[in-house]
Write a protein that holds these residues in place. Sequence first.
Motif, PDB file in Angstrom:
ATOM      1  N   TYR A  46      81.876  60.146  56.134  1.00 41.85           N
ATOM      2  CA  TYR A  46      82.523  61.136  57.008  1.00 41.85           C
ATOM      3  C   TYR A  46      82.942  60.481  58.324  1.00 41.85           C
ATOM      4  O   TYR A  46      84.068  60.694  58.808  1.00 41.85           O
ATOM      5  CB  TYR A  46      81.574  62.302  57.262  1.00 41.85           C
ATOM      6  CG  TYR A  46      81.902  63.101  58.510  1.00 41.85           C
ATOM      7  CD1 TYR A  46      82.947  64.017  58.528  1.00 41.85           C
ATOM      8  CD2 TYR A  46      81.173  62.905  59.683  1.00 41.85           C
ATOM      9  CE1 TYR A  46      83.271  64.715  59.668  1.00 41.85           C
ATOM     10  CE2 TYR A  46      81.478  63.604  60.832  1.00 41.85           C
ATOM     11  CZ  TYR A  46      82.532  64.515  60.837  1.00 41.85           C
ATOM     12  OH  TYR A  46      82.840  65.199  61.987  1.00 41.85           O
ATOM     13  N   CYS A  47      82.047  59.688  58.924  1.00 34.35           N
ATOM     14  CA  CYS A  47      82.344  59.045  60.210  1.00 34.35           C
ATOM     15  C   CYS A  47      83.539  58.099  60.096  1.00 34.35           C
ATOM     16  O   CYS A  47      84.381  58.028  60.997  1.00 34.35           O
ATOM     17  CB  CYS A  47      81.127  58.278  60.718  1.00 34.35           C
ATOM     18  SG  CYS A  47      79.693  59.315  61.065  1.00 34.35           S
ATOM     19  N   ALA A  48      83.620  57.383  58.978  1.00 36.54           N
ATOM     20  CA  ALA A  48      84.753  56.485  58.766  1.00 36.54           C
ATOM     21  C   ALA A  48      86.057  57.266  58.667  1.00 36.54           C
ATOM     22  O   ALA A  48      87.087  56.862  59.221  1.00 36.54           O
ATOM     23  CB  ALA A  48      84.524  55.658  57.500  1.00 36.54           C
ATOM     24  N   LEU A  49      86.013  58.403  57.979  1.00 32.86           N
ATOM     25  CA  LEU A  49      87.211  59.239  57.865  1.00 32.86           C
ATOM     26  C   LEU A  49      87.654  59.786  59.218  1.00 32.86           C
ATOM     27  O   LEU A  49      88.846  60.009  59.443  1.00 32.86           O
ATOM     28  CB  LEU A  49      86.957  60.394  56.889  1.00 32.86           C
ATOM     29  CG  LEU A  49      86.898  60.026  55.401  1.00 32.86           C
ATOM     30  CD1 LEU A  49      86.471  61.225  54.573  1.00 32.86           C
ATOM     31  CD2 LEU A  49      88.245  59.494  54.917  1.00 32.86           C
ATOM     32  N   LYS A  50      86.696  59.997  60.114  1.00 34.69           N
ATOM     33  CA  LYS A  50      87.039  60.507  61.449  1.00 34.69           C
ATOM     34  C   LYS A  50      87.609  59.420  62.339  1.00 34.69           C
ATOM     35  O   LYS A  50      88.127  59.711  63.416  1.00 34.69           O
ATOM     36  CB  LYS A  50      85.812  61.114  62.118  1.00 34.69           C
ATOM     37  CG  LYS A  50      85.274  62.364  61.442  1.00 34.69           C
ATOM     38  CD  LYS A  50      86.319  63.451  61.277  1.00 34.69           C
ATOM     39  CE  LYS A  50      86.847  63.985  62.582  1.00 34.69           C
ATOM     40  NZ  LYS A  50      87.802  65.108  62.357  1.00 34.69           N
ATOM     41  N   GLY A  51      87.514  58.148  61.943  1.00 35.27           N
ATOM     42  CA  GLY A  51      88.152  57.080  62.701  1.00 35.27           C
ATOM     43  C   GLY A  51      87.229  56.138  63.426  1.00 35.27           C
ATOM     44  O   GLY A  51      87.686  55.259  64.151  1.00 35.27           O
ATOM     45  N   PHE A  52      85.913  56.273  63.245  1.00 35.89           N
ATOM     46  CA  PHE A  52      84.987  55.316  63.840  1.00 35.89           C
ATOM     47  C   PHE A  52      84.982  54.029  63.005  1.00 35.89           C
ATOM     48  O   PHE A  52      84.924  54.075  61.772  1.00 35.89           O
ATOM     49  CB  PHE A  52      83.559  55.882  63.888  1.00 35.89           C
ATOM     50  CG  PHE A  52      83.279  56.727  65.098  1.00 35.89           C
ATOM     51  CD1 PHE A  52      83.090  56.156  66.344  1.00 35.89           C
ATOM     52  CD2 PHE A  52      83.195  58.114  64.991  1.00 35.89           C
ATOM     53  CE1 PHE A  52      82.822  56.927  67.453  1.00 35.89           C
ATOM     54  CE2 PHE A  52      82.931  58.897  66.095  1.00 35.89           C
ATOM     55  CZ  PHE A  52      82.743  58.299  67.338  1.00 35.89           C
ATOM     56  N   THR A  53      85.039  52.884  63.663  1.00 36.34           N
ATOM     57  CA  THR A  53      84.956  51.598  62.978  1.00 36.34           C
ATOM     58  C   THR A  53      83.490  51.172  62.900  1.00 36.34           C
ATOM     59  O   THR A  53      82.651  51.655  63.661  1.00 36.34           O
ATOM     60  CB  THR A  53      85.744  50.519  63.733  1.00 36.34           C
ATOM     61  OG1 THR A  53      85.101  50.249  64.989  1.00 36.34           O
ATOM     62  CG2 THR A  53      87.177  50.974  63.989  1.00 36.34           C
ATOM     63  N   PRO A  54      83.158  50.239  61.983  1.00 34.26           N
ATOM     64  CA  PRO A  54      81.760  49.786  61.889  1.00 34.26           C
ATOM     65  C   PRO A  54      81.202  49.263  63.208  1.00 34.26           C
ATOM     66  O   PRO A  54      80.017  49.419  63.493  1.00 34.26           O
ATOM     67  CB  PRO A  54      81.839  48.678  60.828  1.00 34.26           C
ATOM     68  CG  PRO A  54      82.994  49.061  59.973  1.00 34.26           C
ATOM     69  CD  PRO A  54      83.998  49.673  60.909  1.00 34.26           C
ATOM     70  N   LYS A  55      82.055  48.643  64.032  1.00 37.25           N
ATOM     71  CA  LYS A  55      81.591  48.091  65.303  1.00 37.25           C
ATOM     72  C   LYS A  55      81.166  49.203  66.275  1.00 37.25           C
ATOM     73  O   LYS A  55      80.370  48.985  67.182  1.00 37.25           O
ATOM     74  CB  LYS A  55      82.696  47.248  65.939  1.00 37.25           C
ATOM     75  CG  LYS A  55      82.267  46.475  67.171  1.00 37.25           C
ATOM     76  CD  LYS A  55      83.404  45.635  67.737  1.00 37.25           C
ATOM     77  CE  LYS A  55      83.819  44.547  66.774  1.00 37.25           C
ATOM     78  NZ  LYS A  55      84.837  43.632  67.365  1.00 37.25           N
ATOM     79  N   GLN A  56      81.684  50.402  66.079  1.00 41.72           N
ATOM     80  CA  GLN A  56      81.380  51.513  66.979  1.00 41.72           C
ATOM     81  C   GLN A  56      80.152  52.315  66.562  1.00 41.72           C
ATOM     82  O   GLN A  56      79.652  53.111  67.335  1.00 41.72           O
ATOM     83  CB  GLN A  56      82.573  52.471  67.052  1.00 41.72           C
ATOM     84  CG  GLN A  56      83.826  51.903  67.703  1.00 41.72           C
ATOM     85  CD  GLN A  56      84.977  52.879  67.586  1.00 41.72           C
ATOM     86  OE1 GLN A  56      85.523  53.109  66.510  1.00 41.72           O
ATOM     87  NE2 GLN A  56      85.341  53.483  68.699  1.00 41.72           N
ATOM     88  N   ILE A  57      79.687  52.138  65.337  1.00 42.71           N
ATOM     89  CA  ILE A  57      78.616  52.979  64.797  1.00 42.71           C
ATOM     90  C   ILE A  57      77.302  52.209  64.752  1.00 42.71           C
ATOM     91  O   ILE A  57      77.227  51.120  64.178  1.00 42.71           O
ATOM     92  CB  ILE A  57      78.956  53.474  63.380  1.00 42.71           C
ATOM     93  CG1 ILE A  57      80.288  54.228  63.363  1.00 42.71           C
ATOM     94  CG2 ILE A  57      77.841  54.377  62.852  1.00 42.71           C
ATOM     95  CD1 ILE A  57      80.742  54.643  61.974  1.00 42.71           C
ATOM     96  N   ILE A  58      76.261  52.791  65.340  1.00 41.35           N
ATOM     97  CA  ILE A  58      74.912  52.251  65.263  1.00 41.35           C
ATOM     98  C   ILE A  58      74.062  53.213  64.446  1.00 41.35           C
ATOM     99  O   ILE A  58      73.938  54.391  64.797  1.00 41.35           O
ATOM    100  CB  ILE A  58      74.285  52.079  66.662  1.00 41.35           C
ATOM    101  CG1 ILE A  58      75.028  51.009  67.454  1.00 41.35           C
ATOM    102  CG2 ILE A  58      72.792  51.749  66.557  1.00 41.35           C
ATOM    103  CD1 ILE A  58      74.559  50.903  68.902  1.00 41.35           C
ATOM    104  N   VAL A  59      73.497  52.730  63.342  1.00 39.02           N
ATOM    105  CA  VAL A  59      72.479  53.482  62.623  1.00 39.02           C
ATOM    106  C   VAL A  59      71.136  52.892  63.015  1.00 39.02           C
ATOM    107  O   VAL A  59      70.888  51.704  62.807  1.00 39.02           O
ATOM    108  CB  VAL A  59      72.680  53.396  61.089  1.00 39.02           C
ATOM    109  CG1 VAL A  59      71.509  54.071  60.367  1.00 39.02           C
ATOM    110  CG2 VAL A  59      74.000  54.048  60.681  1.00 39.02           C
ATOM    111  N   MET A  60      70.283  53.703  63.606  1.00 39.68           N
ATOM    112  CA  MET A  60      68.965  53.246  64.044  1.00 39.68           C
ATOM    113  C   MET A  60      67.917  53.842  63.100  1.00 39.68           C
ATOM    114  O   MET A  60      67.605  55.031  63.172  1.00 39.68           O
ATOM    115  CB  MET A  60      68.697  53.670  65.486  1.00 39.68           C
ATOM    116  CG  MET A  60      67.428  53.074  66.074  1.00 39.68           C
ATOM    117  SD  MET A  60      67.407  51.262  66.114  1.00 39.68           S
ATOM    118  CE  MET A  60      68.722  50.913  67.299  1.00 39.68           C
TER     119      MET A  60
END
Length: 331
Positions: A46-60
């Motif tokens: 879902y986040c990828a479809l909204k336009g976030f790139t891997p560099k912008q997303i942190i999964v903790m």
Amino acid sequence: MTNAVLHITNEQMISNPPLLLKPEDRDRLIIPAKNEQTSIGGTLAYCALKGFTPKQIIVMVNGSNDKTFDVAENTGLATVYRQEAILAERPDLLRRLKDEYGVVDARLHGKGTAMFAACLILEATETPPDARVFFLDADIDNIAEVDPIGRNIFGWLMANGNGTRIVKLASQNRHNEGILGFLGIPGNPYRGIGALQWPLCGQVSLRWDDLRQMRLSTGYAVEMAMLMDLWERYASPGAFCEVEIHGELRDRPDSDRVMTVMFRNIMAFMARLITDDPVRRLTELDPSEMLKINTSVEAAMWTPVDEPNQGNALESHRLDAILPSVAELKL
């Protein structure tokens, strides 16, 4: 608008012309995740479809005993960390947290600690002060329908620079009577937060410059700590923006026992500040006061409980500690 809260209804959102509700290049997204191997993949898609790139997303990933880390990493859609590893790499920081603020290693558990660990990464990577930082729970079953990122961005657009410091979602189907009742006690300096329909919603966004100055809690009280901080600094019209969800946000249900512990911890977190005369402000505590609060008998009255295969029930029953902000740590 009610007091400091700007309410945006679902009707306002659907009646506006279609907008490209995409994140900006400087925006960041943090997803705390514990035992979410079955849902984290869909959340990241879902986040990828909204336009976030891997560099912008942190999964903790924090305290998981399943394959959450591997599943998230294998998607290639995010940068994935283990909270325990991030903190273990900083023995100097752990020593300061214990000696200066009374936050011992055993207290560093829960959602708030995961968010704090993510903030350490944002601080180290020189995140722009005006970047919006989005927080997203990993277990929303109907995430595409709810569209939490799109609704948060819409909130910023509707606020249009009118002093808004935080955007949150609101669901009509959430039961907040316990927390709202506590906020409504005469003399509670945070009564205005009770104008929010869903104070404890985890789908939230705010500017990095505000977040890096916040004193978060280690566990369940983290959303309330964020609101308390902003209320103390920006209790002005429109400082809080709440965007309504049409229908129900469906996430993993917690057991009654976990819910009881959660609400007790949140109210105890607030009570340790508001029961003194004069009331102590979270933003104005000095390190010695934080040390006293975090090492008090009340703060340590619960002991950790290990219950294998119980999901969220693995949370320690210690009351939340107050964490220093990453800004005051001067890392």
